[in-house]
Design a protein around this motif. Structure first.
Motif, PDB file in Angstrom:
ATOM      1  N   UNK A   1       0.629  -1.186   0.055  1.00  0.00           N
ATOM      2  CA  UNK A   1       0.036  -0.118  -0.133  1.00  0.00           C
ATOM      3  C   UNK A   1       1.028   1.275  -0.015  1.00  0.00           C
ATOM      4  N   UNK A   2       1.978   1.107   0.746  1.00  0.00           N
ATOM      5  CA  UNK A   2       2.849   2.496   0.898  1.00  0.00           C
ATOM      6  C   UNK A   2       4.052   2.213  -0.017  1.00  0.00           C
ATOM      7  N   UNK A   3       4.288   1.278  -0.793  1.00  0.00           N
ATOM      8  CA  UNK A   3       5.304   1.014  -1.709  1.00  0.00           C
ATOM      9  C   UNK A   3       5.156   1.811  -3.112  1.00  0.00           C
ATOM     10  N   UNK A   4       6.019   2.427  -3.629  1.00  0.00           N
ATOM     11  CA  UNK A   4       5.761   3.263  -4.895  1.00  0.00           C
ATOM     12  C   UNK A   4       6.520   2.634  -6.029  1.00  0.00           C
ATOM     13  N   UNK A   5       7.155   1.256  -5.764  1.00  0.00           N
ATOM     14  CA  UNK A   5       7.784   0.799  -6.609  1.00  0.00           C
ATOM     15  C   UNK A   5       6.920  -0.026  -7.913  1.00  0.00           C
ATOM     16  N   UNK A   6       6.956   0.450  -9.268  1.00  0.00           N
ATOM     17  CA  UNK A   6       6.409  -0.107 -10.247  1.00  0.00           C
ATOM     18  C   UNK A   6       6.420  -1.348 -10.318  1.00  0.00           C
ATOM     19  N   UNK A   7       7.515  -2.113 -10.158  1.00  0.00           N
ATOM     20  CA  UNK A   7       7.343  -3.558 -10.219  1.00  0.00           C
ATOM     21  C   UNK A   7       6.525  -4.078  -9.010  1.00  0.00           C
ATOM     22  N   UNK A   8       6.634  -3.776  -7.908  1.00  0.00           N
ATOM     23  CA  UNK A   8       5.819  -4.370  -6.866  1.00  0.00           C
ATOM     24  C   UNK A   8       4.123  -4.131  -7.065  1.00  0.00           C
ATOM     25  N   UNK A   9       3.928  -2.734  -7.612  1.00  0.00           N
ATOM     26  CA  UNK A   9       2.613  -2.391  -7.937  1.00  0.00           C
ATOM     27  C   UNK A   9       2.033  -3.332  -8.745  1.00  0.00           C
ATOM     28  N   UNK A  10       2.793  -3.642  -9.847  1.00  0.00           N
ATOM     29  CA  UNK A  10       2.306  -4.801 -10.889  1.00  0.00           C
ATOM     30  C   UNK A  10       2.258  -6.051 -10.214  1.00  0.00           C
ATOM     31  N   UNK A  11       3.387  -6.670  -9.402  1.00  0.00           N
ATOM     32  CA  UNK A  11       3.114  -7.634  -8.823  1.00  0.00           C
ATOM     33  C   UNK A  11       1.988  -7.960  -7.909  1.00  0.00           C
ATOM     34  N   UNK A  12       1.901  -7.066  -6.964  1.00  0.00           N
ATOM     35  CA  UNK A  12       0.477  -7.321  -5.856  1.00  0.00           C
ATOM     36  C   UNK A  12      -0.590  -7.042  -6.584  1.00  0.00           C
ATOM     37  N   UNK A  13      -0.592  -5.895  -7.609  1.00  0.00           N
ATOM     38  CA  UNK A  13      -1.998  -5.720  -8.114  1.00  0.00           C
ATOM     39  C   UNK A  13      -2.399  -6.937  -8.957  1.00  0.00           C
ATOM     40  N   UNK A  14      -1.189  -7.598  -9.693  1.00  0.00           N
ATOM     41  CA  UNK A  14      -1.692  -8.890 -10.298  1.00  0.00           C
ATOM     42  C   UNK A  14      -2.212  -9.791  -9.464  1.00  0.00           C
ATOM     43  N   UNK A  15      -1.763 -10.037  -8.256  1.00  0.00           N
ATOM     44  CA  UNK A  15      -2.413 -11.066  -7.532  1.00  0.00           C
ATOM     45  C   UNK A  15      -3.474 -10.667  -6.968  1.00  0.00           C
ATOM     46  N   UNK A  16      -4.146  -9.400  -6.602  1.00  0.00           N
ATOM     47  CA  UNK A  16      -5.287  -9.323  -6.353  1.00  0.00           C
ATOM     48  C   UNK A  16      -6.459  -9.441  -7.398  1.00  0.00           C
ATOM     49  N   UNK A  17      -5.917  -9.056  -8.707  1.00  0.00           N
ATOM     50  CA  UNK A  17      -6.787  -9.331  -9.988  1.00  0.00           C
ATOM     51  C   UNK A  17      -6.963 -11.066  -9.887  1.00  0.00           C
ATOM     52  N   UNK A  18      -5.900 -11.558  -9.756  1.00  0.00           N
ATOM     53  CA  UNK A  18      -5.990 -12.978  -9.870  1.00  0.00           C
ATOM     54  C   UNK A  18      -6.798 -13.679  -8.629  1.00  0.00           C
ATOM     55  N   UNK A  19      -6.904 -13.141  -7.436  1.00  0.00           N
ATOM     56  CA  UNK A  19      -7.912 -13.641  -6.746  1.00  0.00           C
ATOM     57  C   UNK A  19      -9.359 -13.325  -6.927  1.00  0.00           C
ATOM     58  N   UNK A  20      -9.198 -12.241  -7.681  1.00  0.00           N
ATOM     59  CA  UNK A  20     -10.842 -11.767  -7.932  1.00  0.00           C
ATOM     60  C   UNK A  20     -11.342 -12.867  -8.929  1.00  0.00           C
ATOM     61  N   UNK A  21     -10.272 -13.238 -10.138  1.00  0.00           N
ATOM     62  CA  UNK A  21     -10.714 -14.144 -11.097  1.00  0.00           C
ATOM     63  C   UNK A  21     -10.901 -15.452 -10.852  1.00  0.00           C
ATOM     64  N   UNK A  22     -10.000 -15.782  -9.807  1.00  0.00           N
ATOM     65  CA  UNK A  22     -10.258 -16.986  -8.920  1.00  0.00           C
ATOM     66  C   UNK A  22     -11.693 -17.302  -8.338  1.00  0.00           C
TER      67      UNK A  22
END
Length: 228
Positions: free
Chosen positions: A183-204
């Motif tokens: 939530x507090x990390x501004x790294x583009x890489x970690x934004x993609x990684x964690x954002x993708x996991x959330x979308x993945x959980x939603x699709x699951x």
């Protein structure tokens, strides 16, 4: 009620209402009664009420913001029998069906106070979405033979109370701790990684709930064939 000590933490719950001109006076009385009743609840910090007439549809668009020192205190008021009784009387008196929505900024501000920093709004929105989707789907499925038989306004009142309680007390706080670093990390890489996991959980969840819905759909199809 003793005056609440001031602190930096607060949670704001926002109601949006569209009223006929004949309903405005009764709505104002309801909000005054709500304000008086809420003063007996711990953490209450007051309310803000604004109404504006829309010339296009002739309705009065009213917004009420209630403030509590914490999310938990706010939910205790929202779920209270005192508030429900006031709403029931208002529905009978002015024919008004209470509707409410939680602005995601409220969760953002609450998390920001807890962490001392402000997370990006889109991240908070994803966590709220991840909390709400399974909660609403599960409640809809298990409530078909119970809540589903109630009148729609009462069904929605109870359903939203349950959903908000589970989301606010359990899921959003738990997810905000689980994803606290992201939530507090501004790294583009970690934004993609964690954002993708959330979308993945939603699709699951989507696949899971779609699979669970298949038997009932097949049963309905078989019933139609037997009738034929």
């Amino acid at each position: 009620m003793a005056e609440q000590p001031l602190n930096d933490e607060q949670f704001v719950y926002t109601f949006h209402s569209e009223l006929l001109p004949s309903q405005v006076e009764g709505f104002m009385r309801l909000q005054a009664d709500m304000d008086i009743a809420a003063r007996d609840f711990e953490g209450y910090r007051g309310q803000e009420l604004s109404c504006q007439e829309n010339q296009a549809d002739g309705l009065n668009h009213c917004t009420v913001k209630i403030r509590f020192t914490s999310l938990e205190y706010c939910l205790a008021w929202l779920d209270s029998s005192v508030r429900r009784n006031l709403l029931f009387h208002a529905e009978d008196a002015i024919g008004y069906h209470y509707r409410a929505s939680v602005e995601t900024q409220s969760f953002e501000q609450w998390i920001a106070v807890r962490s001392g920093q402000h997370p990006a709004t889109w991240k908070v929105n994803l966590l709220v979405w991840l909390s709400l989707y399974p909660c609403v789907m599960i409640l809809t499925r298990i409530g078909q033979t119970t809540l589903g038989r109630l009148p729609l306004p009462l069904n929605m009142l109870i359903s939203t109370a349950i959903t908000i309680a589970v989301t606010g007390w359990l899921l959003v706080p738990w997810l905000s701790r689980l994803y606290g670093g992201w939530l507090l990390n501004r790294s583009m890489r970690w934004n993609w990684v964690h954002g993708t996991t959330i979308v993945g959980f939603l699709l699951l969840f989507l696949v899971l709930f779609s699979a669970l819905s298949m038997p009932s759909s097949l049963d309905q199809a078989n019933l139609q064939l037997h009738r034929c």
